[in-house]
Design a protein around this motif. Structure first.
Motif, PDB file in Angstrom:
ATOM      1  N   TYR A  22     -10.823  -1.826  -7.081  1.00  0.00           N
ATOM      2  CA  TYR A  22      -9.492  -2.216  -7.292  1.00  0.00           C
ATOM      3  C   TYR A  22      -9.830  -2.929  -8.868  1.00  0.00           C
ATOM      4  O   TYR A  22     -10.879  -3.284  -9.002  1.00  0.00           O
ATOM      5  N   LYS A  23      -8.683  -2.951  -9.584  1.00  0.00           N
ATOM      6  CA  LYS A  23      -8.835  -3.665 -10.841  1.00  0.00           C
ATOM      7  C   LYS A  23      -8.029  -5.183 -10.892  1.00  0.00           C
ATOM      8  O   LYS A  23      -8.269  -5.717 -11.933  1.00  0.00           O
ATOM      9  N   SER A  24      -7.222  -5.459  -9.969  1.00  0.00           N
ATOM     10  CA  SER A  24      -6.449  -6.578  -9.979  1.00  0.00           C
ATOM     11  C   SER A  24      -7.438  -7.722  -9.924  1.00  0.00           C
ATOM     12  O   SER A  24      -8.322  -7.745  -9.211  1.00  0.00           O
ATOM     13  N   ASP A  25      -6.776  -8.796 -10.527  1.00  0.00           N
ATOM     14  CA  ASP A  25      -7.555 -10.015 -10.417  1.00  0.00           C
ATOM     15  C   ASP A  25      -6.675 -11.058 -10.091  1.00  0.00           C
ATOM     16  O   ASP A  25      -7.123 -12.477 -10.399  1.00  0.00           O
ATOM     17  N   ASN A  26      -5.745 -10.955  -9.504  1.00  0.00           N
ATOM     18  CA  ASN A  26      -4.675 -11.954  -8.872  1.00  0.00           C
ATOM     19  C   ASN A  26      -3.883 -11.294  -7.868  1.00  0.00           C
ATOM     20  O   ASN A  26      -3.606 -10.237  -7.842  1.00  0.00           O
ATOM     21  N   PRO A  27      -3.285 -12.118  -7.027  1.00  0.00           N
ATOM     22  CA  PRO A  27      -2.659 -11.604  -6.064  1.00  0.00           C
ATOM     23  C   PRO A  27      -1.096 -10.746  -6.260  1.00  0.00           C
ATOM     24  O   PRO A  27      -0.894  -9.683  -5.497  1.00  0.00           O
ATOM     25  N   TRP A  28      -0.578 -10.882  -7.151  1.00  0.00           N
ATOM     26  CA  TRP A  28       0.663 -10.423  -7.619  1.00  0.00           C
ATOM     27  C   TRP A  28       0.496  -8.918  -8.218  1.00  0.00           C
ATOM     28  O   TRP A  28       1.213  -8.059  -7.886  1.00  0.00           O
ATOM     29  N   ASN A  29      -0.604  -8.811  -8.858  1.00  0.00           N
ATOM     30  CA  ASN A  29      -1.105  -7.527  -9.231  1.00  0.00           C
ATOM     31  C   ASN A  29      -1.467  -6.723  -8.244  1.00  0.00           C
ATOM     32  O   ASN A  29      -1.387  -5.444  -8.122  1.00  0.00           O
ATOM     33  N   ALA A  30      -2.539  -7.364  -7.191  1.00  0.00           N
ATOM     34  CA  ALA A  30      -3.064  -6.519  -6.238  1.00  0.00           C
ATOM     35  C   ALA A  30      -1.758  -6.054  -5.285  1.00  0.00           C
ATOM     36  O   ALA A  30      -2.052  -5.077  -4.869  1.00  0.00           O
ATOM     37  N   GLU A  51      -1.003  -2.222  -6.703  1.00  0.00           N
ATOM     38  CA  GLU A  51      -2.119  -1.631  -6.450  1.00  0.00           C
ATOM     39  C   GLU A  51      -2.736  -1.361  -5.257  1.00  0.00           C
ATOM     40  O   GLU A  51      -2.782  -0.161  -4.991  1.00  0.00           O
ATOM     41  N   PHE A  52      -2.941  -2.211  -4.364  1.00  0.00           N
ATOM     42  CA  PHE A  52      -3.465  -2.034  -3.060  1.00  0.00           C
ATOM     43  C   PHE A  52      -2.300  -1.348  -2.267  1.00  0.00           C
ATOM     44  O   PHE A  52      -2.723  -0.586  -1.496  1.00  0.00           O
ATOM     45  N   SER A  53      -1.032  -1.578  -2.464  1.00  0.00           N
ATOM     46  CA  SER A  53       0.022  -0.748  -1.537  1.00  0.00           C
ATOM     47  C   SER A  53      -0.208   0.623  -1.897  1.00  0.00           C
ATOM     48  O   SER A  53       0.050   1.658  -1.180  1.00  0.00           O
ATOM     49  N   PHE A  58      -2.475   2.626  -3.374  1.00  0.00           N
ATOM     50  CA  PHE A  58      -3.771   2.979  -2.796  1.00  0.00           C
ATOM     51  C   PHE A  58      -3.707   3.209  -1.177  1.00  0.00           C
ATOM     52  O   PHE A  58      -4.141   4.309  -0.864  1.00  0.00           O
ATOM     53  N   TYR A  59      -3.195   2.393  -0.472  1.00  0.00           N
ATOM     54  CA  TYR A  59      -2.771   2.559   0.948  1.00  0.00           C
ATOM     55  C   TYR A  59      -2.047   3.606   1.256  1.00  0.00           C
ATOM     56  O   TYR A  59      -2.419   4.532   2.012  1.00  0.00           O
ATOM     57  N   ASP A  60      -0.912   4.040   0.448  1.00  0.00           N
ATOM     58  CA  ASP A  60      -0.053   4.735   0.812  1.00  0.00           C
ATOM     59  C   ASP A  60      -0.700   6.067   0.497  1.00  0.00           C
ATOM     60  O   ASP A  60      -0.279   7.145   1.281  1.00  0.00           O
ATOM     61  N   LYS A  61      -1.375   6.229  -0.565  1.00  0.00           N
ATOM     62  CA  LYS A  61      -1.930   7.577  -1.085  1.00  0.00           C
ATOM     63  C   LYS A  61      -3.248   7.850   0.028  1.00  0.00           C
ATOM     64  O   LYS A  61      -3.302   8.922   0.312  1.00  0.00           O
ATOM     65  N   LYS A  62      -3.939   7.017   0.392  1.00  0.00           N
ATOM     66  CA  LYS A  62      -5.076   7.612   1.166  1.00  0.00           C
ATOM     67  C   LYS A  62      -4.818   7.441   2.861  1.00  0.00           C
ATOM     68  O   LYS A  62      -5.512   8.112   3.365  1.00  0.00           O
ATOM     69  N   SER A  63      -3.625   6.951   3.183  1.00  0.00           N
ATOM     70  CA  SER A  63      -3.700   6.739   4.553  1.00  0.00           C
ATOM     71  C   SER A  63      -2.625   7.941   5.079  1.00  0.00           C
ATOM     72  O   SER A  63      -2.639   8.125   6.615  1.00  0.00           O
ATOM     73  N   SER A  64      -2.215   8.814   4.266  1.00  0.00           N
ATOM     74  CA  SER A  64      -1.133   9.837   4.663  1.00  0.00           C
ATOM     75  C   SER A  64      -2.379  10.742   5.545  1.00  0.00           C
ATOM     76  O   SER A  64      -3.472  11.305   5.384  1.00  0.00           O
ATOM     77  N   GLY A  65      -1.744  11.369   6.703  1.00  0.00           N
ATOM     78  CA  GLY A  65      -2.656  12.231   7.682  1.00  0.00           C
ATOM     79  C   GLY A  65      -3.620  11.394   8.550  1.00  0.00           C
ATOM     80  O   GLY A  65      -4.162  12.232   9.382  1.00  0.00           O
ATOM     81  N   TYR A  66      -3.555  10.100   8.440  1.00  0.00           N
ATOM     82  CA  TYR A  66      -4.247   9.180   9.624  1.00  0.00           C
ATOM     83  C   TYR A  66      -3.456   8.653  10.629  1.00  0.00           C
ATOM     84  O   TYR A  66      -2.585   8.311  10.407  1.00  0.00           O
ATOM     85  N   ASP A  67      -3.976   8.905  11.829  1.00  0.00           N
ATOM     86  CA  ASP A  67      -3.130   7.871  13.114  1.00  0.00           C
ATOM     87  C   ASP A  67      -3.604   6.592  13.073  1.00  0.00           C
ATOM     88  O   ASP A  67      -2.407   5.661  13.402  1.00  0.00           O
ATOM     89  N   ASN A  68      -4.923   6.097  12.648  1.00  0.00           N
ATOM     90  CA  ASN A  68      -5.202   4.899  12.587  1.00  0.00           C
ATOM     91  C   ASN A  68      -5.902   4.383  11.587  1.00  0.00           C
ATOM     92  O   ASN A  68      -6.660   5.126  10.880  1.00  0.00           O
ATOM     93  N   ILE A  69      -5.545   3.225  10.946  1.00  0.00           N
ATOM     94  CA  ILE A  69      -6.261   2.713   9.948  1.00  0.00           C
ATOM     95  C   ILE A  69      -6.735   1.496   9.978  1.00  0.00           C
ATOM     96  O   ILE A  69      -6.349   0.167  10.656  1.00  0.00           O
ATOM     97  N   LEU A  81      -1.098  -6.066   1.942  1.00  0.00           N
ATOM     98  CA  LEU A  81      -1.131  -5.041   2.947  1.00  0.00           C
ATOM     99  C   LEU A  81      -0.317  -5.569   4.472  1.00  0.00           C
ATOM    100  O   LEU A  81      -0.685  -4.679   5.451  1.00  0.00           O
ATOM    101  N   ALA A  82       0.295  -6.811   4.251  1.00  0.00           N
ATOM    102  CA  ALA A  82       0.636  -7.345   5.760  1.00  0.00           C
ATOM    103  C   ALA A  82       1.772  -6.383   6.136  1.00  0.00           C
ATOM    104  O   ALA A  82       1.787  -6.532   7.494  1.00  0.00           O
ATOM    105  N   ASP A  83       2.674  -5.598   5.396  1.00  0.00           N
ATOM    106  CA  ASP A  83       3.567  -4.653   5.991  1.00  0.00           C
ATOM    107  C   ASP A  83       3.135  -3.316   6.239  1.00  0.00           C
ATOM    108  O   ASP A  83       4.080  -2.543   6.597  1.00  0.00           O
ATOM    109  N   LYS A  84       1.783  -3.064   6.028  1.00  0.00           N
ATOM    110  CA  LYS A  84       1.526  -1.824   6.344  1.00  0.00           C
ATOM    111  C   LYS A  84       0.923  -1.659   7.723  1.00  0.00           C
ATOM    112  O   LYS A  84       0.350  -2.465   8.422  1.00  0.00           O
TER     113      LYS A  84
END
Length: 117
Positions: free
Chosen positions: A35-43, A46-48, A50-61, A77-80
């Motif tokens: 990741y490139k973020s250096d603070n929680p509001w940018n993270a 960015e994190f959300s 990334f999660y949405d893109k990579k988690s597709s097709g998986y039953d468990n993360i 990622l609290a709501d993921k």
């Protein structure tokens, strides 16, 4: 059931650290997140994304996150749908850490405000 482990490094780390976890979980897909973020509001964005893109097709993360990466993950990622999270040395009280760092540097909040830092 198909499982994915997402590894989030700490400050100064990188996604290559996820290679360690591939040895521990040989039957699970493991990816690292640079990741490139250096603070929680940018993270959060960015994190959300990334999660949405990579988690597709998986039953468990499963999330494995280290230090500031753990803190950013908690904020972002609290709501993921994460089935399990392993947080390595997370920063759970950012305000205290900043206050301690200011004390170690012998600088006050007023000084920083005056210097606009």
């Amino acid at each position: 059931m198909k499982t994915l482990i997402i590894y989030v490094h700490g400050k100064g780390g990188n996604s290559a650290e996820s290679e360690h976890f591939k040895l521990l979980f040989p039957d699970i897909d493991v990816i690292g997140f640079d990741y490139k973020s250096d603070n929680p509001w940018n993270a959060k964005e960015e994190f959300s994304a990334f999660y949405d893109k990579k988690s597709s097709g998986y039953d468990n993360i499963i999330l494995i996150a280290n230090s500031i990466g753990a803190y950013f993950s908690l904020c972002s990622l609290a709501d993921k749908n994460i089935s399990k999270a392993m947080l390595i040395s997370p920063i759970v009280n950012m305000e205290k850490l900043i206050s301690d760092m200011m004390m170690w540097a012998n600088v006050s909040e007023e000084e920083l405000q005056q210097k606009k830092e």
